[in-house]
Design a protein around this motif. Sequence first.
Motif, PDB file in Angstrom:
ATOM      1  N   ARG A   1      30.779  62.471  15.595  1.00 10.31           N
ATOM      2  CA  ARG A   1      29.898  63.624  15.401  1.00 10.31           C
ATOM      3  C   ARG A   1      30.644  64.845  15.913  1.00 10.31           C
ATOM      4  O   ARG A   1      31.471  64.755  16.809  1.00 10.31           O
ATOM      5  N   ALA A   2      30.322  65.989  15.322  1.00  9.38           N
ATOM      6  CA  ALA A   2      30.999  67.203  15.774  1.00  9.38           C
ATOM      7  C   ALA A   2      30.129  68.430  15.563  1.00  9.38           C
ATOM      8  O   ALA A   2      29.359  68.515  14.605  1.00  9.38           O
ATOM      9  N   ARG A   3      30.252  69.348  16.492  1.00  3.71           N
ATOM     10  CA  ARG A   3      29.665  70.665  16.362  1.00  3.71           C
ATOM     11  C   ARG A   3      30.793  71.617  15.985  1.00  3.71           C
ATOM     12  O   ARG A   3      31.889  71.558  16.559  1.00  3.71           O
ATOM     13  N   TRP A   4      30.572  72.466  15.032  1.00  7.23           N
ATOM     14  CA  TRP A   4      31.529  73.464  14.589  1.00  7.23           C
ATOM     15  C   TRP A   4      30.763  74.757  14.349  1.00  7.23           C
ATOM     16  O   TRP A   4      29.528  74.769  14.311  1.00  7.23           O
ATOM     17  N   ARG A   5      31.483  75.820  14.119  1.00  7.98           N
ATOM     18  CA  ARG A   5      30.840  77.028  13.635  1.00  7.98           C
ATOM     19  C   ARG A   5      31.727  77.647  12.580  1.00  7.98           C
ATOM     20  O   ARG A   5      32.939  77.424  12.549  1.00  7.98           O
ATOM     21  N   THR A   6      31.107  78.426  11.718  1.00  9.86           N
ATOM     22  CA  THR A   6      31.874  79.141  10.718  1.00  9.86           C
ATOM     23  C   THR A   6      31.587  80.627  10.828  1.00  9.86           C
ATOM     24  O   THR A   6      30.442  81.032  11.034  1.00  9.86           O
ATOM     25  N   LEU A   7      32.638  81.424  10.751  1.00 15.55           N
ATOM     26  CA  LEU A   7      32.492  82.872  10.624  1.00 15.55           C
ATOM     27  C   LEU A   7      32.712  83.173   9.148  1.00 15.55           C
ATOM     28  O   LEU A   7      33.744  82.806   8.579  1.00 15.55           O
ATOM     29  N   MET A   8      31.713  83.811   8.544  1.00 21.38           N
ATOM     30  CA  MET A   8      31.750  84.026   7.096  1.00 21.38           C
ATOM     31  C   MET A   8      32.027  85.477   6.721  1.00 21.38           C
ATOM     32  O   MET A   8      31.504  86.399   7.341  1.00 21.38           O
TER      33      MET A   8
END
Lengths: 230, 230, 230
Positions: free
Chosen positions: A133-140
């Motif tokens: 499992r992983a938490r990520w974030r995206t800057l769009m």
Amino acid sequence: MRQCALRNVLLGLLSAASFGAAAATPDVAAEIRALRSELSALKAQSQAATDWTSIANLQASYGYYVDKSRWDDAADLFAKDATLEIAGRGLFVGQDRIRTYLHALGDLAYGRLFNHMQLQPVIHVAADGRTARARWRTLMQVGQLGKEARWGEATYENAYVKDGGVWKIQKLHGFITFYVEFDQGWNKGAVALPQNLEGLAPDAPPTVKYGAFPDVFVPPYHYKNPVTGK
Amino acid sequence: MRQCALRNVLLGLLSAASFGAAAATPDVAAEIRALRSELSALKAQSQAATDWTSIANLQASYGYYVDKSRWDDAADLFAKDATLEIAGRGLFVGQDRIRTYLHALGDLAYGRLFNHMQLQPVIHVAADGRTARARWRTLMQVGQLGKEARWGEATYENAYVKDGGVWKIQKLHGFITFYVEFDQGWNKGAVALPQNLEGLAPDAPPTVKYGAFPDVFVPPYHYKNPVTGK
Amino acid sequence: MRQCALRNVLLGLLSAASFGAAAATPDVAAEIRALRSELSALKAQSQAATDWTSIANLQASYGYYVDKSRWDDAADLFAKDATLEIAGRGLFVGQDRIRTYLHALGDLAYGRLFNHMQLQPVIHVAADGRTARARWRTLMQVGQLGKEARWGEATYENAYVKDGGVWKIQKLHGFITFYVEFDQGWNKGAVALPQNLEGLAPDAPPTVKYGAFPDVFVPPYHYKNPVTGK
């Protein structure tokens, strides 16, 4: 003759004795068992580090495909029974439906910007090395020449599965935290959370109801606090 | 009776000797060979994970040096026969020319901002552990107080080489995907792709011709799709 | 005499047998020692890669907690005797004071944006595996609906300690490199470096005096150039 027979026996015995190691065996066996046990533990540890890097590569690859509307490449990264849920658009179930969803996001075209940087991973591989499992974030950076230009951010809580030795995305769940116009900051308002995808109905309603900025929402964590375990 | 006693002793001794040596030795050798083989495979796997982290550190270090115009430190990260190609400015060949190129980007000075965040790595180390390739992207904040302020992004396709146990940059190729004024979004236009560096001629023209946003371009991938292999 | 001769032979044989064991053992023992030595070196290498990923996870987790004002979770990631120093606000010593500092940053609330993306790690684990240091940067989106909206960046130079098998933050030192209004770029000025936290006095003045953009400052590096070692 007795002497001769005795000599033969003794010679045989000498030969057998010098060939081997009666005294050493139990220790050697114990040593080898210990080495095997340590090697096995080390293998698991090393595999987990390798899996961390493989999953980092996988999610980053997904991002590069999304940027350039390479939808089939992106869809191929999902397991057959994977799920996808982004913004407030509901749940899409199975790789085929995910492929349909992704294609509906539009094609690469002159004047289109659709960057989704994949950042800040917190990756946990299960003890058995089969799932993660992983938490990520995206800057769009999203927009269209002559139309809109927007900054946004989403936090992902994803799941992965090792299938035939290859890591795949099992679940991708992206929660938008803010989405604003390029020429209007987060002090002046925000674009509303996207609720549907140009008429493409989801397979199920959103599994989590929430509002993006300016609303308050903490995307759920797949992990406990790494120090307190709470 | 003496003979009988002697025979018993001898047989017992023989039995002990043959039990100890003959039975254990081949197994021990096989066990040790198996351990050695597993250890060797594990070494290669562990080294690859270590290399992933080393290359991540290396490229991130490059970025921090670039931010602050520490050009000699940045140039020192390249192999002697490395190449560099950024935006549309052509190809620079060899560490000396790369050093010249980098210095031409200007010095650290009051009012200058030159951030190049190094993000989203997809790192693949070759099976022999001697070379590696990686895709990265940079989010740029570039400008000068009283002059211009710009946001930009470039995708890198880089190569690395292990030289004397130390990873170095063998090739750095940065494709700008967008470059816009801080006060004008990607819906209103874009800064043209930089085509030369203040009169510094390259050693060769660009190896890849492309246009940045609003043009459409997909920077080539050094890797196949990680799931389909296509 | 025969008996005597026989005894001598037998004693010699017995001695040879135990010598035989000793003779065979050196090879096996040497092999096992070599395996053990290689395994030990590999363990250290593998552990370092695992530590790299653990520290990446730890700092990323810190960032996600900060975004959402989960101050107790964030404070729990610090060692009891840790220090924290951010912007120009001085030094806070010990986990309790760090907790106080963090809570003073304000609560999660409608209209508040407080994103601190954790990016671009350069992580070095000490040879003994007990401590580590890392350079990171954060891209900030900070503001309040109806009030201010700001972009900012800080570079961290952090230290970590392994305590009871768990990595914790030993030192967090964040140097702001730029901080600007959303509607005014770095060509038009910048927000001044924050010098205090709403009346919360630090335990000691800043350990490093510096100015943020447009001033020039290079946050110190915890590492030598990875290629030249200088």
